[in-house]
Design a protein around this motif. Structure first.
Motif, PDB file in Angstrom:
ATOM      1  N   ALA A   1      37.583  15.758  46.014  1.00 52.95           N
ATOM      2  CA  ALA A   1      36.434  14.914  45.658  1.00 52.95           C
ATOM      3  C   ALA A   1      35.212  15.762  45.333  1.00 52.95           C
ATOM      4  N   ALA A   2      35.217  17.009  45.813  1.00 48.64           N
ATOM      5  CA  ALA A   2      34.101  17.919  45.524  1.00 48.64           C
ATOM      6  C   ALA A   2      34.359  18.768  44.291  1.00 48.64           C
ATOM      7  N   PHE A   3      35.620  19.201  44.091  1.00 53.77           N
ATOM      8  CA  PHE A   3      35.932  20.161  43.024  1.00 53.77           C
ATOM      9  C   PHE A   3      36.929  19.643  41.993  1.00 53.77           C
ATOM     10  N   ASN A   4      37.419  18.435  42.160  1.00 52.89           N
ATOM     11  CA  ASN A   4      38.347  17.763  41.236  1.00 52.89           C
ATOM     12  C   ASN A   4      39.794  18.219  41.408  1.00 52.89           C
ATOM     13  N   LYS A   5      40.043  19.531  41.281  1.00 49.49           N
ATOM     14  CA  LYS A   5      41.412  20.056  41.419  1.00 49.49           C
ATOM     15  C   LYS A   5      41.385  21.227  42.397  1.00 49.49           C
ATOM     16  N   THR A   6      42.046  21.052  43.538  1.00 49.79           N
ATOM     17  CA  THR A   6      42.021  22.081  44.577  1.00 49.79           C
ATOM     18  C   THR A   6      43.422  22.311  45.130  1.00 49.79           C
ATOM     19  N   TYR A   7      43.554  23.387  45.875  1.00 46.01           N
ATOM     20  CA  TYR A   7      44.790  23.605  46.625  1.00 46.01           C
ATOM     21  C   TYR A   7      44.506  24.453  47.846  1.00 46.01           C
ATOM     22  N   CYS A   8      45.348  24.287  48.858  1.00 49.45           N
ATOM     23  CA  CYS A   8      45.328  25.185  50.007  1.00 49.45           C
ATOM     24  C   CYS A   8      46.692  25.838  50.106  1.00 49.45           C
ATOM     25  N   PHE A   9      46.720  27.002  50.743  1.00 52.36           N
ATOM     26  CA  PHE A   9      47.954  27.783  50.802  1.00 52.36           C
ATOM     27  C   PHE A   9      47.952  28.531  52.132  1.00 52.36           C
ATOM     28  N   GLY A  10      48.801  28.125  53.038  1.00 54.33           N
ATOM     29  CA  GLY A  10      48.783  28.799  54.325  1.00 54.33           C
ATOM     30  C   GLY A  10      49.899  28.364  55.235  1.00 54.33           C
ATOM     31  N   PRO A  11      49.860  28.834  56.485  1.00 58.31           N
ATOM     32  CA  PRO A  11      50.917  28.496  57.439  1.00 58.31           C
ATOM     33  C   PRO A  11      50.783  27.064  57.941  1.00 58.31           C
ATOM     34  N   THR A  12      51.903  26.425  58.171  1.00 58.46           N
ATOM     35  CA  THR A  12      51.942  25.093  58.764  1.00 58.46           C
ATOM     36  C   THR A  12      52.976  25.092  59.881  1.00 58.46           C
ATOM     37  N   PHE A  13      52.845  24.120  60.783  1.00 61.82           N
ATOM     38  CA  PHE A  13      53.644  24.137  62.002  1.00 61.82           C
ATOM     39  C   PHE A  13      54.252  22.763  62.247  1.00 61.82           C
ATOM     40  N   ARG A  14      55.542  22.726  62.515  1.00 65.32           N
ATOM     41  CA  ARG A  14      56.232  21.477  62.814  1.00 65.32           C
ATOM     42  C   ARG A  14      57.062  21.658  64.084  1.00 65.32           C
ATOM     43  N   ALA A  15      56.753  20.872  65.096  1.00 64.34           N
ATOM     44  CA  ALA A  15      57.457  20.987  66.373  1.00 64.34           C
ATOM     45  C   ALA A  15      58.703  20.103  66.388  1.00 64.34           C
TER      46      ALA A  15
ATOM     47  N   ALA B   1      41.835  14.850  41.857  1.00 62.96           N
ATOM     48  CA  ALA B   1      41.105  13.599  41.698  1.00 62.96           C
ATOM     49  C   ALA B   1      41.457  12.982  40.343  1.00 62.96           C
ATOM     50  N   TYR B   2      41.224  11.684  40.226  1.00 65.77           N
ATOM     51  CA  TYR B   2      41.559  10.954  39.002  1.00 65.77           C
ATOM     52  C   TYR B   2      43.011  11.214  38.589  1.00 65.77           C
ATOM     53  N   ALA B   3      43.932  11.008  39.514  1.00 69.56           N
ATOM     54  CA  ALA B   3      45.349  11.280  39.255  1.00 69.56           C
ATOM     55  C   ALA B   3      46.201  10.178  39.872  1.00 69.56           C
ATOM     56  N   ASP B   4      47.297   9.866  39.186  1.00 68.10           N
ATOM     57  CA  ASP B   4      48.241   8.888  39.717  1.00 68.10           C
ATOM     58  C   ASP B   4      49.592   9.553  39.954  1.00 68.10           C
ATOM     59  N   LEU B   5      50.600   8.760  40.299  1.00 70.01           N
ATOM     60  CA  LEU B   5      51.918   9.311  40.625  1.00 70.01           C
ATOM     61  C   LEU B   5      52.507  10.089  39.460  1.00 70.01           C
ATOM     62  N   ASP B   6      52.342   9.589  38.247  1.00 70.46           N
ATOM     63  CA  ASP B   6      52.884  10.308  37.080  1.00 70.46           C
ATOM     64  C   ASP B   6      52.240  11.679  36.923  1.00 70.46           C
ATOM     65  N   ASP B   7      50.944  11.770  37.190  1.00 72.50           N
ATOM     66  CA  ASP B   7      50.260  13.063  37.106  1.00 72.50           C
ATOM     67  C   ASP B   7      50.807  14.032  38.161  1.00 72.50           C
ATOM     68  N   VAL B   8      51.069  13.511  39.348  1.00 69.80           N
ATOM     69  CA  VAL B   8      51.604  14.351  40.428  1.00 69.80           C
ATOM     70  C   VAL B   8      52.983  14.875  40.050  1.00 69.80           C
ATOM     71  N   MET B   9      53.836  14.007  39.509  1.00 64.46           N
ATOM     72  CA  MET B   9      55.184  14.435  39.125  1.00 64.46           C
ATOM     73  C   MET B   9      55.128  15.456  37.992  1.00 64.46           C
ATOM     74  N   ALA B  10      54.238  15.242  37.038  1.00 55.19           N
ATOM     75  CA  ALA B  10      54.121  16.184  35.918  1.00 55.19           C
ATOM     76  C   ALA B  10      53.665  17.560  36.408  1.00 55.19           C
ATOM     77  N   LEU B  11      52.717  17.591  37.355  1.00 56.95           N
ATOM     78  CA  LEU B  11      52.227  18.872  37.878  1.00 56.95           C
ATOM     79  C   LEU B  11      53.340  19.601  38.631  1.00 56.95           C
ATOM     80  N   ALA B  12      54.072  18.889  39.483  1.00 55.74           N
ATOM     81  CA  ALA B  12      55.155  19.518  40.242  1.00 55.74           C
ATOM     82  C   ALA B  12      56.211  20.093  39.306  1.00 55.74           C
ATOM     83  N   GLU B  13      56.543  19.360  38.274  1.00 58.77           N
ATOM     84  CA  GLU B  13      57.537  19.810  37.302  1.00 58.77           C
ATOM     85  C   GLU B  13      57.077  21.085  36.604  1.00 58.77           C
ATOM     86  N   LYS B  14      55.846  21.091  36.123  1.00 60.32           N
ATOM     87  CA  LYS B  14      55.314  22.268  35.427  1.00 60.32           C
ATOM     88  C   LYS B  14      55.251  23.487  36.348  1.00 60.32           C
ATOM     89  N   MET B  15      54.853  23.273  37.601  1.00 63.12           N
ATOM     90  CA  MET B  15      54.712  24.400  38.517  1.00 63.12           C
ATOM     91  C   MET B  15      56.068  25.011  38.849  1.00 63.12           C
TER      92      MET B  15
END
Length: 434
Positions: free
Chosen positions: A198-212, A232-246
């Motif tokens: 909401a502040a930068f429009n397109k962001t990502y984080c990259f780090g360790p995560t933990f699941r017990a 921001a300003y993205a729907d499910l189709d945008d999410v799928m397109a980004l994952a595919e490209k990446m």
């Protein structure tokens, strides 16, 4: 005389160079010795010819032991029969630290069991296989960052210590905090990503995560690394397109830059070369029908297990996008489908070759009242999520993103059966050491 690395050696054919390395192994044949060197950038065959070096140097070289560290100099030449196409004829060698013959390196060329190797993980990392896997992991991480950075995403770090769960507390590690307060080790940066998007429009984080999770499957670690882009300003189709490209960008970069490492793993690269868009997109309903036809006892409303994901992957050559799952099996923040509200606008990307879920994500709820209702339905404490509700009060927009676990991606691209080899020091249900 230039100081070089094994990775650079091909540029110095016909020249004399200096190397700092370790002895990976050695083969002896009368007046010829063939030490295999490693320096962290690659492996190189060396040759020692009796009569071309002093008797002292030849005697030292003949008694070299596995993992002895050395400084050496010699003449580089092209040699098609040598690994990598080059070799170095040693002219001088100095021992830095000699591994004594009566206390040899514990990981020898013979077969060792998985538990033994994991107990000696700090030393197992020196093997050719682990060298290849972890260099490919590095390339995957670099490719992800290159892709997101070049597509206007900003990396914003999210906290590891959190006051509340992203998806409930059943699989979280609790950590004592100040003044008798309890914190949790983060299992996702996604909620915070929604604030930064909401502040930068397109962001990502990259780090360790933990699941017990008390899971012993080949696809699970208790500590792993995840990349999570949010838009921001993205729907499910945008999410799928980004994952595919990446995913396509990552595979392409690994194929271009890590062919040597893939060959060390005997990876069938033809299966990676066919990864192209568009990925098949099937609904949850269609996926359940496929599974039932293949003999699975899954019922509509059930989540996929590891066997179900493998069965689905058998129907396709590349990654498969399964979308619109029942809301009941997805997180509270998933946007309902406007046509069928019992479905969530989420997507799982199931990897080929039985590699399991590579990506999970979707569109987030952007309506304040609906999000508040979902918090109540899931019996989550409103005070812990007041800041999250604020995001729906001040300029809320449709938005979405996903998370991709690095270890599963590495396992798929490397063709590994178990994620324990995809990270330098794996943490599992019954393993915290070394």
């Amino acid at each position: 005389m230039p100081q070089v690395t094994i990775e650079q050696i091909g540029k110095f054919a016909g020249e004399n160079v200096q190397l700092e390395a370790w002895i990976h192994n050695i083969r002896r044949s009368g007046k010829l010795l063939f030490p295999m060197l490693r320096d962290g950038t690659g492996f190189l065959q060396a040759v020692v010819v009796k009569g071309s070096v002093s008797e002292e140097i030849f005697t030292i070289c003949r008694s070299l032991t596995q993992e002895t560290s050395v400084r050496l100099s010699g003449h580089v030449r092209a040699e098609e029969r040598a690994p990598g196409g080059h070799e170095i004829e040693i002219e001088h060698l100095e021992l830095v630290q000699e591994v004594p013959p009566d206390d040899p390196f514990p990981i020898s060329p013979k077969e060792h069991g998985a538990e033994f190797l994991l107990d000696h993980r700090h030393l197992w990392l020196r093997s050719k296989r682990q060298y290849a896997v972890l260099r490919i992991r590095h390339e995957i991480i670099r490719a992800i960052r290159d892709f997101l950075d070049s597509n206007s995403f900003i990396c914003v770090d999210t906290p590891i210590l959190t006051p509340a769960a992203c998806e409930g507390t059943t699989t979280l590690f609790q950590v004592p905090y100040f003044e008798e307060e309890v914190a949790y080790l983060g299992q996702s940066g996604q909620l915070y990503n929604e604030a930064t998007a909401a502040a930068f429009n397109k962001t990502y984080c990259f780090g360790p995560t933990f699941r017990a999770e008390k899971s012993k499957t080949r696809r699970h670690l208790t500590e792993f690394w995840m990349v999570e882009p949010e838009m921001a300003y993205a729907d499910l189709d945008d999410v799928m397109a980004l994952a595919e490209k990446m995913i396509i960008a990552v595979v392409s970069q690994v194929l271009a830059n890590r062919s040597t490492e893939l060959a060390l793993l005997d990876r069938d690269v033809s299966k990676l070369q066919m990864i192209k868009k568009p990925f098949p997109r099937i609904s949850y309903d269609e996926a359940v029908a496929i599974l039932q036809k293949k003999g699975s006892d899954i019922e509509w409303g059930d989540d996929f297990g590891a066997t179900d994901e493998t069965l689905i992957s058998e129907e396709f050559e590349g990654p498969i996008m399964v979308h619109r799952f029942p809301s009941a099996i997805k997180a509270f923040y998933m946007q309902p489908d406007s046509v069928r509200p019992e479905l969530a606008l989420g997507v799982d990307v199931i990897g080929p070759e039985g590699s399991g879920e590579l990506v999970g994500g979707g569109q987030r709820i952007h309506d304040y009242d609906l999000l508040l209702e979902k918090l109540r339905e899931h019996d989550l404490p409103r005070d812990a999520f007041e800041w999250y509700l604020d995001l729906r009060k001040y300029g809320s927009v449709p938005h979405g993103g996903f998370g991709m676990g690095i270890e599963r991606c590495v396992a798929w691209i490397c063709g590994l059966k178990h994620v324990r080899e995809t990270i330098a020091f794996p943490r599992m249900l019954n393993r915290m050491r070394p």
